[in-house]
Design a protein around this motif. Structure first.
Motif, short mmCIF file in Angstrom:
data_model
loop_
_atom_site.label_atom_id
_atom_site.label_comp_id
_atom_site.label_asym_id
_atom_site.label_seq_id
_atom_site.Cartn_x
_atom_site.Cartn_y
_atom_site.Cartn_z
N UNK A 162 0.83 -1.20 0.00
CA UNK A 162 0.00 0.00 0.00
C UNK A 162 0.87 1.25 0.00
N UNK A 163 1.93 1.23 0.80
CA UNK A 163 2.85 2.36 0.86
C UNK A 163 3.49 2.60 -0.51
N UNK A 164 3.92 1.55 -1.16
CA UNK A 164 4.52 1.67 -2.49
C UNK A 164 3.50 2.22 -3.49
N UNK A 165 2.28 1.72 -3.42
CA UNK A 165 1.23 2.19 -4.32
C UNK A 165 0.95 3.68 -4.10
N UNK A 166 0.91 4.10 -2.85
CA UNK A 166 0.68 5.50 -2.52
C UNK A 166 1.83 6.38 -3.02
N UNK A 167 3.06 5.93 -2.82
CA UNK A 167 4.22 6.69 -3.31
C UNK A 167 4.17 6.85 -4.82
N UNK A 168 3.82 5.77 -5.52
CA UNK A 168 3.73 5.84 -6.98
C UNK A 168 2.68 6.85 -7.41
N UNK A 169 1.54 6.86 -6.72
CA UNK A 169 0.49 7.83 -7.05
C UNK A 169 0.96 9.26 -6.83
N UNK A 170 1.70 9.48 -5.72
CA UNK A 170 2.24 10.82 -5.45
C UNK A 170 3.19 11.26 -6.55
N UNK A 171 4.06 10.36 -6.95
CA UNK A 171 5.06 10.68 -7.98
C UNK A 171 4.38 10.94 -9.31
N UNK A 172 3.43 10.12 -9.68
CA UNK A 172 2.71 10.30 -10.95
C UNK A 172 2.00 11.66 -10.95
N UNK A 173 1.39 12.01 -9.82
CA UNK A 173 0.72 13.31 -9.73
C UNK A 173 1.72 14.45 -9.91
#
Length: 82
Positions: free
Chosen positions: A3-14
């Motif tokens: 979940x943490x990795x998924x959240x980080x990826x979403x932050x970076x993509x944004x």
């Protein structure tokens, strides 16, 4: 951890798609977003740190190899540009 990795990826993509200039959005999309799944957790944190330490114009220069980054970002920058 996933979940943490998924959240980080979403932050970076944004951050990559809302940088403020079309040039950096295109560059970030090509070099980071398209390769987002190849980065490990440590590299994802480094990407966010790179974004927080530098302005978008500075990151543009670093990613296009017109400016040197800090030592701790060297391996990440080489992986991004490969």
């Amino acid at each position: 951890m996933k979940t943490n990795t998924k959240y980080l990826k979403k932050q970076i993509i944004y951050k990559c798609s809302h940088s403020g200039t079309k040039e950096t959005d295109i560059l970030y999309n090509k070099l980071i977003v398209n390769k987002i799944n190849s980065f490990n957790l440590k590299e994802l944190y480094l990407i966010l740190e790179l974004f927080s330490k530098n302005s978008d114009p500075e990151n543009y220069l670093i990613l296009t190899k017109k400016k040197h980054s800090e030592k701790k970002f060297k391996v990440l920058i080489n992986k991004i540009n490969f």
